[in-house]
Design a protein around this motif. Structure first.
Motif, short mmCIF file in Angstrom:
data_model
loop_
_atom_site.label_atom_id
_atom_site.label_comp_id
_atom_site.label_asym_id
_atom_site.label_seq_id
_atom_site.Cartn_x
_atom_site.Cartn_y
_atom_site.Cartn_z
N TYR A 6 98.05 66.28 58.70
CA TYR A 6 98.73 67.19 57.78
C TYR A 6 100.20 66.79 57.67
CZ TYR A 6 100.48 71.37 55.54
OH TYR A 6 101.09 72.24 54.67
N GLY A 7 100.82 66.51 58.82
CA GLY A 7 102.21 66.06 58.81
C GLY A 7 102.39 64.77 58.03
N ALA A 8 101.45 63.84 58.17
CA ALA A 8 101.54 62.56 57.45
C ALA A 8 101.43 62.78 55.94
CB ALA A 8 100.43 61.62 57.93
N VAL A 9 100.54 63.68 55.53
CA VAL A 9 100.43 64.01 54.11
C VAL A 9 101.76 64.54 53.59
CG1 VAL A 9 99.37 65.66 52.47
CG2 VAL A 9 97.93 64.34 54.05
N ARG A 10 102.40 65.39 54.39
CA ARG A 10 103.68 65.96 53.97
C ARG A 10 104.79 64.90 53.95
NH1 ARG A 10 104.09 69.40 50.84
NH2 ARG A 10 105.99 70.27 51.71
N ILE A 11 104.79 63.98 54.92
CA ILE A 11 105.80 62.91 54.93
C ILE A 11 105.67 62.05 53.67
CG2 ILE A 11 106.50 60.75 56.05
CD1 ILE A 11 105.77 62.15 58.75
N TYR A 12 104.44 61.60 53.37
CA TYR A 12 104.26 60.76 52.18
C TYR A 12 104.53 61.55 50.91
CZ TYR A 12 102.69 56.93 55.07
OH TYR A 12 102.65 55.92 56.00
N SER A 13 104.22 62.83 50.90
CA SER A 13 104.54 63.66 49.73
C SER A 13 106.05 63.72 49.52
CB SER A 13 103.97 65.07 49.90
OG SER A 13 102.56 65.03 49.95
N GLY A 14 106.80 63.85 50.59
CA GLY A 14 108.26 63.85 50.50
C GLY A 14 108.80 62.52 50.01
N GLN A 15 108.23 61.44 50.51
CA GLN A 15 108.67 60.12 50.06
C GLN A 15 108.36 59.91 48.58
OE1 GLN A 15 106.86 57.32 52.80
NE2 GLN A 15 108.46 57.63 54.33
N ILE A 16 107.20 60.37 48.15
CA ILE A 16 106.82 60.23 46.74
C ILE A 16 107.70 61.09 45.84
CG2 ILE A 16 104.96 60.76 45.09
CD1 ILE A 16 103.01 59.73 47.32
N ALA A 17 108.10 62.26 46.33
CA ALA A 17 108.99 63.11 45.53
C ALA A 17 110.29 62.38 45.18
CB ALA A 17 109.29 64.40 46.28
N VAL A 18 110.73 61.51 46.06
CA VAL A 18 111.98 60.78 45.84
C VAL A 18 111.73 59.39 45.24
CG1 VAL A 18 114.02 59.79 46.99
CG2 VAL A 18 113.12 62.02 47.72
N LEU A 19 110.74 58.68 45.73
CA LEU A 19 110.53 57.28 45.35
C LEU A 19 109.28 57.05 44.48
CD1 LEU A 19 111.33 55.63 48.81
CD2 LEU A 19 112.82 55.69 46.79
N GLY A 20 108.63 58.12 44.09
CA GLY A 20 107.36 58.00 43.37
C GLY A 20 107.42 57.22 42.08
N ARG A 21 108.57 57.20 41.42
CA ARG A 21 108.69 56.49 40.14
C ARG A 21 109.31 55.10 40.29
NH1 ARG A 21 109.95 61.01 35.56
NH2 ARG A 21 108.36 62.46 36.29
N THR A 22 109.46 54.67 41.52
CA THR A 22 109.99 53.33 41.76
C THR A 22 108.83 52.36 41.97
OG1 THR A 22 110.12 53.56 44.17
CG2 THR A 22 112.03 54.36 42.87
N LYS A 23 109.15 51.10 42.19
CA LYS A 23 108.10 50.09 42.36
C LYS A 23 107.23 50.34 43.59
CE LYS A 23 111.32 46.76 44.42
NZ LYS A 23 111.02 46.58 45.78
N ILE A 24 107.75 51.09 44.55
CA ILE A 24 106.96 51.36 45.76
C ILE A 24 106.06 52.60 45.61
CG2 ILE A 24 108.59 52.82 47.03
CD1 ILE A 24 107.79 51.06 49.52
N GLY A 25 106.21 53.31 44.51
CA GLY A 25 105.43 54.53 44.28
C GLY A 25 103.92 54.34 44.46
#
Length: 192
Positions: free
Chosen positions: A40-59
């Motif tokens: 659950y924590g991992a899902v939240r970590i990646y969700s946070g990263q996607i909120a910031v970097l989701g539209r970049t090349k690493i999205g």
């Protein structure tokens, strides 16, 4: 494996226990509880990263890792239900802290987000490897699943290294804080 062999394995496990160590049932309950909390924590970590970097090349890479973590979470949520295990009471904390960790490191840049990934996934690798060693043949499916998930977590770690996680300014400090924080969260979620 025969019933006699299974009993012998359980007896060896019980004989190697120290006072205060969990018995077999407690171990399995803790395993399911902590793994559900961790995923659950991992899902939240990646969700946070996607909120910031989701539209970049690493999205797309972050979404791939998130999809795998969601699969892991579904599995352990099912196990918690099947085995009637009480989930951790800390889930609301992991909801906020996981997202904050993911978004916070992503705000520091892609390399910092990947440094977070490396630190978390190395802590999880160690945790899953320890569980795999303690699981007996009587829990063959669970043992195989833990190993498969461990390998996927190592894939995430490797992605972090490929994206130059170690080039993050202050990498050693960030890595140490995140890794030790992850290990502390594992310890807490196992028990609470």
């Amino acid at each position: 494996m025969s019933t006699h062999e299974t009993r012998a394995n359980l007896k060896r496990t019980v004989e190697n226990r120290l006072p205060g160590d969990p018995d077999r049932e407690q171990f399995l309950e803790r395993l399911c509880r902590v793994n559900q909390a961790g995923e659950y924590g991992a899902v939240r970590i990646y969700s946070g990263q996607i909120a910031v970097l989701g539209r970049t090349k690493i999205g797309p890479t972050l979404r791939h890792m998130l999809d795998q973590e969601k699969e892991h979470l579904r599995y352990f949520t099912d196990e918690v239900g099947k085995r009637q295990v009480r989930p951790t009471v800390l889930q609301p904390l992991w909801h906020v802290m996981g997202f904050a960790l993911g978004a916070g490191t992503a705000l520091m840049g892609e390399k910092a987000a990947m440094a977070c990934t490396v630190a978390v996934e190395e802590a999880i690798d160690e945790h899953y490897a320890e569980q795999r060693e303690k699981l007996g043949d009587d829990e063959h499916e669970l043992k195989e699943t833990v190993e498969r998930f461990r390998l996927e977590e190592l894939e995430h770690r490797d992605i972090g290294y490929e994206h130059k996680a170690e080039q993050t300014p202050g990498y050693n400090l960030l890595y140490g804080l995140v890794r030790n924080g992850s290990k502390f969260a594992i310890w807490l979620s196992t028990r609470i």
